[in-house]
Design a protein around this motif. Structure first.
Motif, PDB file in Angstrom:
ATOM      1  N   UNK A  16      10.995  58.088  48.036  1.00  0.00           N
ATOM      2  CA  UNK A  16      10.464  59.008  49.045  1.00  0.00           C
ATOM      3  C   UNK A  16      10.935  60.448  48.883  1.00  0.00           C
ATOM      4  N   UNK A  17      11.981  60.683  48.099  1.00  0.00           N
ATOM      5  CA  UNK A  17      12.461  62.047  47.908  1.00  0.00           C
ATOM      6  C   UNK A  17      11.637  62.749  46.825  1.00  0.00           C
ATOM      7  N   UNK A  18      11.258  64.017  47.028  1.00  0.00           N
ATOM      8  CA  UNK A  18      10.427  64.729  46.045  1.00  0.00           C
ATOM      9  C   UNK A  18      11.079  64.765  44.660  1.00  0.00           C
ATOM     10  N   UNK A  19      10.253  64.533  43.627  1.00  0.00           N
ATOM     11  CA  UNK A  19      10.731  64.512  42.248  1.00  0.00           C
ATOM     12  C   UNK A  19       9.999  65.558  41.418  1.00  0.00           C
ATOM     13  N   UNK A  20      10.749  66.247  40.571  1.00  0.00           N
ATOM     14  CA  UNK A  20      10.191  67.224  39.640  1.00  0.00           C
ATOM     15  C   UNK A  20       9.927  66.511  38.318  1.00  0.00           C
ATOM     16  N   UNK A  21       8.683  66.122  38.102  1.00  0.00           N
ATOM     17  CA  UNK A  21       8.333  65.346  36.913  1.00  0.00           C
ATOM     18  C   UNK A  21       8.517  66.151  35.632  1.00  0.00           C
ATOM     19  N   UNK A  22       8.321  67.458  35.710  1.00  0.00           N
ATOM     20  CA  UNK A  22       8.483  68.290  34.513  1.00  0.00           C
ATOM     21  C   UNK A  22       9.928  68.269  34.024  1.00  0.00           C
ATOM     22  N   UNK A  23      10.863  68.374  34.961  1.00  0.00           N
ATOM     23  CA  UNK A  23      12.274  68.317  34.570  1.00  0.00           C
ATOM     24  C   UNK A  23      12.665  66.930  34.081  1.00  0.00           C
ATOM     25  N   UNK A  24      12.091  65.900  34.675  1.00  0.00           N
ATOM     26  CA  UNK A  24      12.346  64.543  34.211  1.00  0.00           C
ATOM     27  C   UNK A  24      11.857  64.371  32.776  1.00  0.00           C
ATOM     28  N   UNK A  25      10.680  64.904  32.473  1.00  0.00           N
ATOM     29  CA  UNK A  25      10.147  64.808  31.122  1.00  0.00           C
ATOM     30  C   UNK A  25      11.008  65.576  30.127  1.00  0.00           C
ATOM     31  N   UNK A  26      11.461  66.760  30.531  1.00  0.00           N
ATOM     32  CA  UNK A  26      12.325  67.560  29.660  1.00  0.00           C
ATOM     33  C   UNK A  26      13.621  66.818  29.347  1.00  0.00           C
ATOM     34  N   UNK A  27      14.206  66.214  30.351  1.00  0.00           N
ATOM     35  CA  UNK A  27      15.454  65.469  30.156  1.00  0.00           C
ATOM     36  C   UNK A  27      15.244  64.251  29.272  1.00  0.00           C
ATOM     37  N   UNK A  28      14.101  63.597  29.425  1.00  0.00           N
ATOM     38  CA  UNK A  28      13.829  62.376  28.670  1.00  0.00           C
ATOM     39  C   UNK A  28      13.793  62.620  27.167  1.00  0.00           C
ATOM     40  N   UNK A  29      13.446  63.840  26.746  1.00  0.00           N
ATOM     41  CA  UNK A  29      13.314  64.122  25.316  1.00  0.00           C
ATOM     42  C   UNK A  29      14.646  64.021  24.569  1.00  0.00           C
ATOM     43  N   UNK A  30      15.757  64.082  25.277  1.00  0.00           N
ATOM     44  CA  UNK A  30      17.064  63.907  24.630  1.00  0.00           C
ATOM     45  C   UNK A  30      17.227  62.504  24.056  1.00  0.00           C
ATOM     46  N   UNK A  31      16.396  61.566  24.492  1.00  0.00           N
ATOM     47  CA  UNK A  31      16.532  60.185  24.048  1.00  0.00           C
ATOM     48  C   UNK A  31      15.715  59.874  22.811  1.00  0.00           C
ATOM     49  N   UNK A  32      14.899  60.814  22.354  1.00  0.00           N
ATOM     50  CA  UNK A  32      14.090  60.575  21.159  1.00  0.00           C
ATOM     51  C   UNK A  32      14.973  60.381  19.930  1.00  0.00           C
TER      52      UNK A  32
END
Length: 291
Positions: free
Chosen positions: A137-153
């Motif tokens: 229910x808390x607002x999420x910034x999907x763009x920042x989540x996507x940016x962070x996820x790229x560290x796992x590539x």
């Protein structure tokens, strides 16, 4: 002597109905493997053991799980399909079945697996899809989540995202693709890797959520990864939003398991073009091996 044939099947299931994939000897809770083996055994008229491409845990769904089994029973593909589905409980069914070469193995011939994690990011939870989406229910910034996820590539030691009960021999896996996308209140995380550790996807989501809430910086993902310490990561996100959606096999096996679904999302993926095939070309260019 009766010839034993090897068969492969594509399975779909709602994980809400089951206590995970793996058959358990110490309790009577229903599992996907136990349900499938009972149904196949009845149709084959002998005890059947099935192996899968990727074991899922309690509450996790699948649209393109792949299994294989051996049997001397002579049944048409239609006979297997209808007979097995008639004997399966609600919440699991086989979508396709065919005879394959003896060299095929659902787990060891898989070059990559694909998961999708769906988040209902709205003030109120869904009544109709409460067991198919994770409500946040808390607002999420999907763009920042996507940016962070790229560290796992790429190839990493994913110990920081590994559950203590994980039985994998090595925590080193190769992440081929990882993306976060938002459509209105729906957020989807898509991950493709050589293989996944126990609770790996749900623990990755547990790090992305506070980043999406902007309680942690984007770089926190890299810091957590480098610690190789599960205690430094976040929560284990709920299982109901997680789907096993595809397996990549060498083309000679002709298994129809390109990433698909869940059904509620597929039309949107088709229209937006977000649906993508397995990253075979990217793997070859990067010189990455798969398990």
């Amino acid at each position: 002597m009766t010839e034993v044939r090897r068969y492969a099947a594509v399975v779909e299931y709602n994980g809400t109905h089951f206590h995970g994939w793996q058959k358990q000897s110490h309790h009577n809770k229903p599992t996907v493997q136990a349900a499938l083996e009972a149904a196949f055994s009845k149709v084959a008229n002998h005890e059947v053991t099935v192996s899968c491409a990727g074991r899922t845990d309690t509450g996790v769904h699948a649209t393109r799980q792949v299994i294989h089994f051996d049997s001397p029973a002579k049944r048409s593909n239609y006979g297997w399909l209808m007979g097995v589905n008639t004997n399966l409980p609600d919440g699991v069914s086989i979508q396709w079945i065919d005879e394959v070469s003896p060299e095929f193995h659902a787990r060891y011939k898989a070059r990559a697996r694909r998961y999708r994690y769906l988040i209902n990011n709205s003030p109120a939870k869904s009544a109709l899809q409460y067991d198919q989406l994770t409500w946040w229910r808390y607002p999420l910034n999907a763009e920042k989540m996507n940016e962070a996820a790229q560290y796992l590539l790429g190839e990493h030691d994913f110990s920081a995202f590994r559950a203590k009960d994980c039985q994998a021999k090595s925590p080193v896996k190769i992440m081929h693709r990882i993306e976060v996308k938002r459509w209105g209140d729906l957020i989807m995380l898509e991950l493709e890797a050589s293989a996944f550790l126990y609770h790996m996807v749900r623990n990755i989501v547990g790090v992305l959520l506070p980043i999406g809430e902007e309680h942690q910086p984007v770089g926190w993902m890299k810091e957590v990864l480098e610690t190789r310490d599960r205690k430094q990561a976040g929560i284990t996100a709920p299982g109901e939003g997680l789907y096993f959606v595809g397996v990549d096999f060498p083309p000679q096996f002709e298994i129809p398991c390109e990433p698909y679904g869940p059904a509620l999302l597929q039309p949107l993926l088709d229209v937006t073009g977000f649906q993508q095939p397995f990253a075979n070309k990217q793997r070859e260019e990067a010189g990455l091996k798969s398990l």
